[in-house]
Design an enzyme around this catalytic site. Structure first.
Site, short mmCIF file in Angstrom:
data_model
loop_
_atom_site.label_atom_id
_atom_site.label_comp_id
_atom_site.label_asym_id
_atom_site.label_seq_id
_atom_site.Cartn_x
_atom_site.Cartn_y
_atom_site.Cartn_z
N CYS A 115 2.67 5.51 1.33
CA CYS A 115 2.12 6.27 2.51
C CYS A 115 2.83 7.87 3.10
CB CYS A 115 3.47 5.36 3.82
SG CYS A 115 2.96 5.75 5.59
N HIS A 218 0.81 0.00 2.97
CA HIS A 218 2.51 -0.48 2.40
C HIS A 218 1.86 -1.53 1.36
CE1 HIS A 218 5.35 2.35 4.34
NE2 HIS A 218 4.45 2.38 5.07
N GLU A 220 3.62 -2.39 -0.94
CA GLU A 220 4.88 -3.22 -1.31
C GLU A 220 5.26 -4.40 -0.45
OE1 GLU A 220 4.77 -0.69 0.24
OE2 GLU A 220 6.62 -0.64 1.65
#
Ligand code: MN
Length: 248
Positions: A115, A218, A220
């Site tokens: 990001c 994202h 993660e």
């Protein structure tokens, strides 16, 4: 073989309530830590500092670097004045991220930008950003979903020639999206490898470097539940292992 140490860039949070109003805390979102632990690495949160020598020493301790998400990049860093719809900026963090990048590149370790991480990489290499998606001509999709972090809301189309394709083996897949800015001018030596259906850049890869890759989504957050994003972390951590053992 020892587990590789994965450095995760961090930020500063200002505590506005409780015992210490206005107090600053060094932090990173826990999903980054979990994604590294669950996929074979040792997470190492790199605290934000403005001390060049300390940042250099921080990079010496890690086998890979994840540039985490957060604030908008300070527009003067890409020679633009701030526009009306810019979000909160944190130039001290830009400086720290640039120094992390400089040292990580010198060391040759794998680098993954998430990001803001992708945006900072792009600016570091001389690119620019749209300060808000509304400054792009034409209709743009909703890229800042008001939804759960693990919900996938838009499609990305990935180039078959990319490093990410070697990991995902898919030309099209769904991701989450929490950004209101996007890459405008692409930084030197970066190749655009993924876009959303509206043309917004979703992933970039640096040429002539083992792994220096940024994604606008994202992974993660998704890695908790999504096999595809687990693969990304597994591969990234695997690569770091090779570098880590070579440097010993
Ligand atoms: Mn998006």
């Amino acid at each position: 073989m020892k587990k590789p140490v994965i450095g995760i860039s961090s930020s500063v949070m200002v505590d506005n309530g409780g015992m210490f109003p206005g107090y600053e805390r060094a932090y990173v979102n826990k999903d980054y830590v979990d994604a590294v632990v669950n996929n074979g690495g040792v997470p190492f949160i790199i605290p934000l500092t403005g001390d060049k020598e300390v940042i250099k020493a921080q990079i010496e301790m890690v086998d890979a670097l994840i540039l985490s998400g957060g604030h908008d990049v300070y527009p003067l860093n890409y020679n633009e004045e701030p526009k009306q719809r810019i979000g909160q900026v944190f130039p001290e963090r830009d400086y720290y991220d640039f120094e992390l990048l400089k040292n990580a590149k010198k060391k040759g370790i794998p680098i993954l930008g998430v990001c803001r991480g992708l945006q900072i990489m792009n600016v570091y290499e001389g690119g620019s950003l749209y300060q808000d998606l509304s400054y792009i001509d034409g209709e743009v999709l909703k890229h800042s979903q008001n939804d759960r972090t693990i919900l996938k809301t838009h499609t990305v189309e990935l180039s078959k020639k990319s490093k990410l394709y070697k990991i995902f083996k898919l030309e099209k897949f769904l991701i989450n999206s929490f950004h209101h800015q996007a890459i405008n001018r692409v930084g030197k030596n970066f190749e655009v490898v993924a876009r959303a259906k509206d043309g917004v850049i979703e992933a970039i890869e640096y040429k002539d470097y083992p792994f220096y890759v940024g994604v606008q989504w994202h992974p993660e957050m998704l890695a908790k539940t999504d096999d595809l994003m687990k693969k990304l972390f597994k591969e990234f951590i695997n690569m770091s292992k090779k570098v880590g053992n070579k440097n010993e």
